[in-house]
Enzyme design. Structure first.
Site, PDB file in Angstrom:
ATOM      1  N   VAL A 144      57.450  15.486 149.890  1.00  0.00           N
ATOM      2  CA  VAL A 144      56.230  16.297 150.029  1.00  0.00           C
ATOM      3  C   VAL A 144      56.375  17.690 149.393  1.00  0.00           C
ATOM      4  CG1 VAL A 144      54.600  17.315 151.681  1.00  0.00           C
ATOM      5  CG2 VAL A 144      55.504  15.022 152.093  1.00  0.00           C
ATOM      6  N   CYS A 145      57.542  18.316 149.528  1.00  0.00           N
ATOM      7  CA  CYS A 145      57.694  19.687 148.996  1.00  0.00           C
ATOM      8  C   CYS A 145      57.470  19.721 147.494  1.00  0.00           C
ATOM      9  CB  CYS A 145      59.078  20.256 149.327  1.00  0.00           C
ATOM     10  SG  CYS A 145      59.271  20.602 151.083  1.00  0.00           S
TER      11      CYS A 145
END
Ligand code: PCA
Length: 206
Positions: A144-145
């Protein structure tokens, strides 16, 4: 102090961890009145679908000079100033919505990678002067990052004058303690000093 505006984001805990150091950092900065109205904080869910949209929505509401994004990178030992957002999702771990993206491009029409325009070398030097373990990293991962970083760097294409940088932080000692492999960790105080040092350098700069 100049009159720059900074958007500072962090993430909720994910994959069964009870805490996320980036959330704790965000809460500490929010309470620090020296940053008063120049630093806006935004806590993000660990969601491929929601997190990039929430950052884009915040950037549409107000013009920021810098978007600084914090996230946990379990197992790393240094503060990692991420240089690159990769146009690629690659993970077998679901996000907190229970969704696992198909391996492949985030945005097929976009370049393979987008680089930050933030002064990461200068920030690295500054943190080293404060004896904070730091490195410039060339991979924010495939989860996700990295997805949020890439999408935010894409949004910047239409917001000239704004720079974005993702900063990964290690586990906190209490997270590492419970794990058999004893991963690296960093004290909250050191992480907080790193984030505050970067924020001050932005706000005290030209
Ligand atoms: N770290 C994860 C997502 C949320 C976070 O804090 C990552 O590195 O992708």
């Amino acid at each position: 102090m100049n009159n720059k505006k900074i958007l500072l984001t962090g993430f909720e805990p994910f994959l069964g961890e009870p805490i996320n150091p980036s959330q704790i950092l965000l809460e500490n900065i929010k309470r620090d009145l020296t940053f008063n109205d120049q630093v806006h904080t935004l806590l993000l869910p660990v969601s491929f679908a929601k997190a990039p949209r929430l950052v884009a929505a915040a950037m549409a509401m107000q013009t920021y000079d810098v978007v600084l994004m914090l996230g946990q990178a379990g197992g790393r030992k240094n503060i990692c100033l991420e240089r690159v957002g990769l146009n690629w999702n690659e993970t077998e771990r679901p996000d907190e919505d229970g969704s696992t993206p198909v391996r492949g491009s985030i945005s097929p029409e976009a370049p393979a990678a987008l680089f930050t325009a933030a002064p990461v070398e200068q920030w690295m030097q500054l943190l080293k002067e404060h004896q904070i373990p730091v490195e410039i990293s060339l991979s924010a991962g495939g989860y996700v990052c990295n997805n949020v970083y890439f999408r935010t760097l894409q949004v910047l294409g239409s917001s000239p004058g704004t720079v974005a940088c993702f900063i990964h932080v290690p586990y906190l000692p209490e997270q590492a303690e419970g794990k058999a492999e004893r991963p690296a960790s960093m004290e909250l105080e050191t992480m907080l000093k790193a984030v505050k040092t970067i924020l001050r350098s932005i706000l005290e700069g030209p």
